[in-house]
Scaffold this active site. Structure first.
Site, PDB file in Angstrom:
ATOM      1  N   CYS A 104       0.870  -1.173   0.000  1.00 53.10           N
ATOM      2  CA  CYS A 104       0.000   0.000   0.000  1.00 53.10           C
ATOM      3  C   CYS A 104       0.908   1.224   0.000  1.00 53.10           C
ATOM      4  CB  CYS A 104      -0.905  -0.001   1.228  1.00 53.10           C
ATOM      5  SG  CYS A 104      -1.963   1.469   1.364  1.00 53.10           S
ATOM      6  N   GLY A 160      -2.582  10.838   1.034  1.00 51.55           N
ATOM      7  CA  GLY A 160      -2.842  11.669  -0.131  1.00 51.55           C
ATOM      8  C   GLY A 160      -4.046  11.240  -0.940  1.00 51.55           C
ATOM      9  N   GLU A 161      -4.504  12.146  -1.791  1.00 54.29           N
ATOM     10  CA  GLU A 161      -5.570  11.872  -2.756  1.00 54.29           C
ATOM     11  C   GLU A 161      -4.911  11.461  -4.066  1.00 54.29           C
ATOM     12  OE1 GLU A 161      -8.229  11.250  -5.383  1.00 54.29           O
ATOM     13  OE2 GLU A 161      -8.848  11.462  -3.282  1.00 54.29           O
ATOM     14  N   SER A 192      -7.197   4.369  -5.177  1.00 57.62           N
ATOM     15  CA  SER A 192      -8.255   4.861  -4.300  1.00 57.62           C
ATOM     16  C   SER A 192      -8.431   6.365  -4.479  1.00 57.62           C
ATOM     17  CB  SER A 192      -7.912   4.555  -2.844  1.00 57.62           C
ATOM     18  OG  SER A 192      -8.883   5.086  -1.973  1.00 57.62           O
ATOM     19  N   SER A 215     -13.614   6.115  -1.883  1.00 54.88           N
ATOM     20  CA  SER A 215     -13.778   6.230  -0.430  1.00 54.88           C
ATOM     21  C   SER A 215     -15.089   6.949  -0.140  1.00 54.88           C
ATOM     22  CB  SER A 215     -12.587   6.994   0.170  1.00 54.88           C
ATOM     23  OG  SER A 215     -11.392   6.278  -0.038  1.00 54.88           O
ATOM     24  N   LEU A 216     -16.147   6.175   0.054  1.00 57.28           N
ATOM     25  CA  LEU A 216     -17.493   6.730   0.172  1.00 57.28           C
ATOM     26  C   LEU A 216     -17.783   7.195   1.602  1.00 57.28           C
ATOM     27  CD1 LEU A 216     -20.011   7.167  -1.607  1.00 57.28           C
ATOM     28  CD2 LEU A 216     -20.831   4.945  -0.812  1.00 57.28           C
ATOM     29  N   HIS A 217     -17.748   6.276   2.556  1.00 53.29           N
ATOM     30  CA  HIS A 217     -17.848   6.544   3.989  1.00 53.29           C
ATOM     31  C   HIS A 217     -19.209   7.035   4.478  1.00 53.29           C
ATOM     32  CE1 HIS A 217     -13.667   5.837   3.701  1.00 53.29           C
ATOM     33  NE2 HIS A 217     -13.308   7.051   3.350  1.00 53.29           N
ATOM     34  N   ASN A 291      -9.731   2.390  12.500  1.00 58.76           N
ATOM     35  CA  ASN A 291      -8.483   2.199  13.228  1.00 58.76           C
ATOM     36  C   ASN A 291      -8.232   3.487  14.003  1.00 58.76           C
ATOM     37  OD1 ASN A 291      -6.142   1.016  14.085  1.00 58.76           O
ATOM     38  ND2 ASN A 291      -5.182   0.880  12.072  1.00 58.76           N
ATOM     39  N   CYS A 334      -3.010   4.872   7.544  1.00 56.38           N
ATOM     40  CA  CYS A 334      -2.163   5.842   6.859  1.00 56.38           C
ATOM     41  C   CYS A 334      -2.078   7.156   7.632  1.00 56.38           C
ATOM     42  CB  CYS A 334      -2.659   6.084   5.440  1.00 56.38           C
ATOM     43  SG  CYS A 334      -4.335   6.711   5.296  1.00 56.38           S
TER      44      CYS A 334
END
Length: 356
Positions: A104, A160-161, A192, A215-217, A291, A334
Site C-alpha cells: 500500500c 494523499g488523494e 483509491s 472512499s465513500l464513507h 483504526n 495511513c
C-alpha cells in the site's frame, strides 16, 4: 544534490550514457539491476565497468528516499516511513496473507481532502510525490521480501488523494506494469480516491485496467458532507455518476470503501441507505472498521454492529466484505506513523528496527 535514478526514463538515461561515451544499452542494464535484481547501489551492479559505476555514483542515486523507520507487527505487517530528499516523510505498508503480498503506497505528502477521521490530512497537503518517490515505495517494499518471493498486489491507498497526483502516479504505475519494470498486471493495481468526478473520468479515458476504489464513507449527502468535507463541493451524485462512467468505459467493477465509525455511520438506517444507493450497480462494498487515531474522538464499532451492518447491506443484494485489520500495533492506518514521528522530531533519534 544527486538525482534519483527513477526520475529519468530509460531513454533519458541512454542519452546520458551516449554523451559520456558509453553504449546506450548500459541504461537498460542499470534499470534491470534495480527492477529485477534489487540493487540499491551502483557498486552492486557488478557487470558494469567500474568507471561507469563511479560516473553514475557522482551524479545519480539509486533511491532518493532513505528509511527513517521500519516497524513490524506481530501479524507480519511491515510499515515503512521513508524520508525524501527534502526531509519530508511518507508511509508505505507491506502486507502478507496466504499467497498474497500487497504493498500500500502513498501519492502525496499529507492530504488536502480533510476527511475528519483520517490522520493523513490533519496538517493538510504539503506536495505531490514525484514519480520516483512513488516507484521507490514499491521497490523498497519488494526488496524486503525473500529473493524467491514477489509482490502480487498494489494499492494506492496511503497518504494523499491519488487522483490529485495523476500526472506523476500514472507514469509510475505504467512503468511498474511494463516488461521493463516489474511486469505487474494492471488488474492487480487499485487506485483509491475520495471521489473527484473529473479526475475519475480522466482516469477512465486513459484506457487502463486499474481497479478504482471510491472512499465513500457515507450513503447520504448530508452525512458525507460532515465526514468528507470535499463532498460539499463535488456532491455525492456526481461522484456516483463518475463511478458508473468508469465501469462503462473500462468494464472494471468499482469498489466503495466505507470506514465504519461507531454511532456515526454504522447505524441500521445508514446500512439501509447504503444498500439503496448501490443496489443495481456493478459494485462491491469494502467495510473498514475504524483504526483509532490518537487525539481524534472517533471509535471503532463493536463486532456485533459490524456484522449487523454487513448483513443489512448484503440483504439488499449488494456485494460486501469486511476488511481484515492488519498492523494495528504499529500505527498501520495511513498517516499515523508519520504523525507520531513528527511529534517526536525534537526528541532523541529513533533507530529503525525490523525483524530480529
Amino acid at each position: 544534490m544527486k538525482r534519483p535514478l527513477l526520475d529519468a526514463p530509460t531513454a533519458e538515461l541512454a542519452s546520458w550514457m551516449l554523451e559520456r561515451g558509453h553504449p546506450p544499452y548500459r541504461a537498460r542494464q542499470v534499470v534491470r539491476w534495480v527492477f529485477d535484481r534489487r540493487a540499491e547501489s551502483f557498486d552492486a551492479m557488478s557487470d558494469l565497468p567500474k568507471g561507469l559505476r563511479a560516473e553514475l555514483d557522482a551524479e545519480w542515486i539509486v533511491f532518493g528516499t532513505t528509511l527513517a523507520h521500519h516497524h513490524v507487527s506481530p501479524d507480519g505487517t511491515d510499515k515503512l516511513l521513508l524520508r525524501c530528499q527534502d526531509g519530508r516523510t511518507v508511509e508505505c505498508v507491506l502486507m502478507a496473507e496466504g499467497d498474497r503480498r500487497t504493498v500500500c503506497i502513498s501519492s502525496q505528502v499529507g492530504c488536502g481532502m480533510g476527511c475528519v477521521f483520517c490522520a493523513s490530512g490533519l496538517k493538510g497537503v504539503e506536495r505531490n510525490l514525484t514519480t520516483a518517490e512513488i516507484l521507490e515505495q514499491v521497490l523498497r517494499s519488494r526488496n524486503m521480501l525473500p529473493p524467491d518471493d514477489r509482490l502480487t498486489n498494489l494499492v494506492v491507498m496511503g497518504m494523499g488523494e491519488s487522483l490529485a497526483n495523476l500526472d506523476n502516479l500514472i507514469p509510475a504505475l505504467d512503468r511498474l506494469c511494463s516488461p521493463e519494470g516489474l511486469n505487474f498486471g494492471q488488474r492487480r493495481v487499485t487506485i483509491s480516491t475520495v471521489g473527484l468526478p473529473e479526475k475519475m473520468r480522466k482516469l477512465a479515458d486513459l484506457d487502463r485496467q486499474y481497479h478504482l476504489a471510491v472512499s465513500l464513507h457515507a450513503p447520504t449527502p448530508g452525512l458525507r458532507d460532515e465526514l468528507v468535507p470535499i463532498n460539499a463541493k463535488v456532491g455525492l451524485g456526481p461522484v456516483m455518476e463518475a463511478a458508473d462512467a468508469y465501469f462503462r468505459m473500462t468494464g472494471r467493477q468499482v469498489t466503495f470503501e466505507y470506514v465504519l465509525l461507531a454511532d456515526l455511520n454504522d447505524r441500521p438506517e445508514d446500512a439501509e441507505a447504503l444498500g439503496a444507493l448501490l443496489v443495481g450497480r456493478k459494485a462491491h462494498v469494502n467495510l473498514i472498521p475504524y483504526n483509532p487515531v490518537a487525539g481524534l474522538p472517533y471509535r471503532r464499532p463493536s463486532a456485533d454492529s459490524i456484522r449487523r451492518f454487513e448483513r443489512i447491506v448484503e440483504g439488499r443484494g449488494v456485494s460486501v466484505s469486511v476488511r481484515k485489520t492488519k498492523g494495528r500495533e504499529i500505527d498501520a492506518a495511513c498517516g499515523q506513523l508519520r504523525r507520531r514521528s513528527q511529534a517526536d522530531a525534537e526528541g532523541p533519534t529513533v533507530v529503525p528496527f525490523g525483524r530480529p
